[in-house]
Structures are given as C-alpha cells and as structure tokens.
Scaffold this active site. Structure first.
Site, PDB file in Angstrom:
ATOM      1  N   GLY A  54      51.067  45.173  72.118  1.00  0.00           N
ATOM      2  CA  GLY A  54      51.784  43.904  72.018  1.00  0.00           C
ATOM      3  C   GLY A  54      50.785  42.875  71.510  1.00  0.00           C
ATOM      4  O   GLY A  54      49.653  42.793  72.018  1.00  0.00           O
ATOM      5  N   ALA A  55      51.221  42.094  70.510  1.00  0.00           N
ATOM      6  CA  ALA A  55      50.259  41.243  69.793  1.00  0.00           C
ATOM      7  C   ALA A  55      49.442  40.317  70.706  1.00  0.00           C
ATOM      8  O   ALA A  55      48.200  40.366  70.684  1.00  0.00           O
ATOM      9  CB  ALA A  55      51.003  40.464  68.708  1.00  0.00           C
ATOM     10  N   ASP A 244      54.249  40.190  65.141  1.00  0.00           N
ATOM     11  CA  ASP A 244      52.816  40.497  65.106  1.00  0.00           C
ATOM     12  C   ASP A 244      52.051  39.616  64.129  1.00  0.00           C
ATOM     13  O   ASP A 244      50.850  39.408  64.287  1.00  0.00           O
ATOM     14  CB  ASP A 244      52.598  41.972  64.748  1.00  0.00           C
ATOM     15  CG  ASP A 244      52.947  42.847  65.935  1.00  0.00           C
ATOM     16  OD1 ASP A 244      54.135  43.131  66.134  1.00  0.00           O
ATOM     17  OD2 ASP A 244      52.031  43.205  66.694  1.00  0.00           O
TER      18      ASP A 244
HETATM   19  O1  MRU Z   1      52.592  48.778  68.394  1.00  0.00           O
HETATM   20  P1  MRU Z   1      52.867  47.754  69.460  1.00  0.00           P
HETATM   21  O2  MRU Z   1      53.541  48.320  70.669  1.00  0.00           O
HETATM   22  O3  MRU Z   1      51.658  46.943  69.796  1.00  0.00           O
HETATM   23  O4  MRU Z   1      53.912  46.775  68.764  1.00  0.00           O
HETATM   24  C1  MRU Z   1      54.373  45.665  69.482  1.00  0.00           C
HETATM   25  C2  MRU Z   1      55.357  44.857  68.735  1.00  0.00           C
HETATM   26  O5  MRU Z   1      55.667  45.102  67.592  1.00  0.00           O
HETATM   27  C3  MRU Z   1      55.860  43.637  69.431  1.00  0.00           C
HETATM   28  O6  MRU Z   1      57.168  43.369  69.090  1.00  0.00           O
HETATM   29  C4  MRU Z   1      54.981  42.464  68.980  1.00  0.00           C
HETATM   30  O7  MRU Z   1      53.643  42.753  69.209  1.00  0.00           O
HETATM   31  C5  MRU Z   1      55.331  41.230  69.670  1.00  0.00           C
HETATM   32  S1  MRU Z   1      54.737  41.229  71.328  1.00  0.00           S
HETATM   33  C6  MRU Z   1      55.106  39.765  71.980  1.00  0.00           C
END
Ligand code: MRU
Length: 349
Positions: A54-55, A244
């Site tokens: 998650g970003a 992201d």
């Molecule tokens: O590969 P990940 O699980 O890190 O991807 C996460 C996402 O795409 C989320 O939607 C994004 O990071 C937003 S988190 C607030």
C-alpha cells in the site's frame, strides 16, 4: 483509529526503537503475525515481498526503516554518515518503483540530513526519528480528512465498489479509499461494500474483505470479472479506489485492474472516485505514460494460489502490478486538501 479494527497496527517502531514492526500481510487473513525488521535487507525484502504494502504504508515503513538503519551507521564525520545514508536510501527506494510515497518519504528523511550538516550525529538521529513520526502522523490526519471530504459526496445506504486494498492495512488508521466507509459506519450510513478480489495477489479478498469484516462493515467479496454484473444490477452507486501515483494531468496509477473498473463505471454512469493524500501527487510526472509500472514474478499468476500449476510450463506471462487510469475516466480526486474535479488543473495548487 476505527474502533472496530481493535489494536491492528500495520507499521510501528518497537519500544526500544531498534526495529520496524509490521503486520505480515502475506499471512492474512489466516493469522495476524507481527514481524520485526532490524536491517536494511529485512526492510527492503518485506516491502518487495508485500509483507507490508500500500503506497502510504511503504512510505512510512521506509521512513522508520531509514531511521533505524541510520542508528547503525558508524561515522566520524557528516560526509561519511551521509554517504552511507544515501546508499541505504537508494537501496530501500529500489524495492518498488510505482508508488511515489516511497521515494517521497525517503526524500523527506534525506532533506532532514541535508538541512542539519552542522549538528552532532546523535542530534541528527533524533531529528530523523521525529521526521519519521511526523510522516506517520500526517498520514493519519490526511486519511481522516480524505474520509470527511469523500463522505460529502456519498449518501446513506449506497453500494460502493472498491479494488485492491486502500484501507487501514495500506495506510494509517482509516486508510484512504476505505476511510469514508469507516466514517460512514460511525455515523450509521450503512454502506454496502463490494470488494474486488484483485488478481493476482488477492489484496481485495485477503485484506479488504478481512479488515472490513473485522470492523463489522457489510462487505461482499466478488471476483474481478464480476464487477460489471454488480454494476449492471444497480447495486453500485460509487467506486472508491486508492492510488499509487497521480500524474500532473490527473492520470492515476493504482493496482492492476483499476482502469478496467473505471471503464465499467463510465459505461454504467457510476462516479469513479480516486482517494489519496497529496503526497501521492507527482508533479514531476506530466502524464500517466511516464509512470514506471512494476512487473512481478510470473509465478504470482501461474502457481501462487493453486495446489498444482495452473498454466502450461514456461508459458509467457505478463504480470504488471499496476495500471494507469486515464484522467478522463475519473469523476474526482479526493485528497486531504479537498475535492478536485476534471480537468484537474487544480492539482498543482
Ligand atoms: O501492490 P500493492 O498491494 O502495494 O498495491 C496497493 C494499491 O494499489 C493500493 O490501491 C494503493 O497503494 C493505494 S493504498 C492507500
């Protein structure tokens, strides 16, 4: 923190401030296991393997992480310290390329070092600690504001669809895309949430369904290819997703599959809202086609969740972890500072 989530903590420092403690998200939903990360190698590996993901959460992990690693640097001068600090920064930043929050958090930590060349290393370390805590606290405050801002667009009883996981597990406390859902829950809005399972890594099934169910929210899990059906049936009144990286023109990189959901939402006339902190806006990136998209191991598609191999041996696999939703398909971008509508020229203000 939304009370229904209990004491679930995505990322924190241990009491001695010698390790970053994360909830290992690869073990969810079966077990809530916390692991301590002491070294740059452990921190990078945890981010790369999505033990923390998650970003914003990877930004916070990197900030805490570089603080922990800075304490381990043996240096007699600022130059020696900064040289090693820069090496660790680049090493952690190389773990995942798409989410801007990772490099943004590390850049903030670096700026603290560059702004304090003349202080003792001990004081510098203390300032790094404070900045890492600021990054975490600011994120929590931003999430609440994002939730409030988005809630002004939603009505009680609405059906909401979300993709991937942009909740407590991906951010701080209320999350981003899930923040209006938790806030609505506190105010008796009674949203009905549909969570896309989110192939190939199943963040929707393993994480979003997990945290919403734990919090007592009405959540229904669907496979990614069912989003069209629930929209067609009139069960969805808005889509809420995280992000992201937001390019200067409003194009948004988010988990693979997001752009498909946006296309469906446009077809069915459903508003498609992107929620994220302003730290996710990358004004140095003019358009979405300049965003570097992470590609991951083919086994995530062919083997990972199956008892036996589910694709012919050595078949070619394309496994991008993110996609870019063109700004034309986005109804609004909701940040802690407010709601931005197309054509998104306000993003740079
Ligand atoms: O590969 P990940 O699980 O890190 O991807 C996460 C996402 O795409 C989320 O939607 C994004 O990071 C937003 S988190 C607030």
């Amino acid at each position: 923190m939304y009370k229904g989530l209990g004491d679930l903590k995505t990322v924190r420092l241990n009491e001695e401030k010698t390790a970053v403690v994360i909830l290992d998200q690869t073990r969810l939903p079966e077990e809530e296991v916390y692991i301590s990360l002491f070294t740059a190698e452990e921190i990078r590996d945890a981010i790369y393997k999505l033990k923390v993901r998650g970003a914003p959460a990877i930004g916070i992990t990197a900030a805490y992480g570089i603080y922990i690693c800075s304490k381990q640097i043996v240096a007699s001068s600022f130059d020696v310290f900064f040289c090693e600090f820069s090496r660790i920064k680049d090493y952690l930043a190389s773990s995942r390329p798409t989410a801007v929050n990772l490099t943004a958090a590390l850049n903030r930590m670096e700026q603290v070092v560059l702004n304090h060349r003349d202080v003792s290393i001990d004081l510098l370390i203390h300032l790094l600690y404070k900045e890492s805590v600021n990054i975490r606290e600011e994120d929590a405050v931003a999430c609440r504001k994002i939730g409030e801002n988005c809630l002004s667009l939603l009505r009680p009883g609405m059906g909401l669809l979300t993709h991937c996981n942009a909740g407590h597990l991906a951010v701080s406390e209320y999350g981003t895309a899930l923040s209006p859902i938790y806030m609505g829950e506190e105010r008796g809005y009674g949203f009905k949430v549909f969570a896309d399972e989110t192939r190939p890594l199943l963040q929707g099934a393993r994480l979003t369904a997990y945290e919403l169910q734990k919090a007592g929210v009405d959540v229904t899990l669907i496979c990614d290819n069912m989003a069209s059906v629930v929209m067609q049936k009139g069960w969805i009144q808005a889509v809420v997703v995280g992000c992201d990286r937001i390019a200067a023109n409003g194009d948004v990189a988010n988990k693979i599959g997001t752009s498909g959901v946006a296309i469906l939402a446009r077809h069915y006339g459903i508003p498609f809202y992107v929620l994220g902190p302003t730290s996710t806006i990358d004004l140095d990136c003019p358009t979405g086609d300049k965003i570097v998209i992470e590609e991951r191991d083919s086994k995530e598609v062919t083997d990972m969740w199956y008892c036996s191999k589910m694709a012919p041996k050595e078949v070619k696999v394309y496994n991008p972890a993110f996609d870019v939703t063109p700004h034309e398909l986005i109804s609004a971008i909701i940040t802690e500072k407010g709601i931005v509508y197309p054509p998104f020229t306000e993003l740079s203000k």
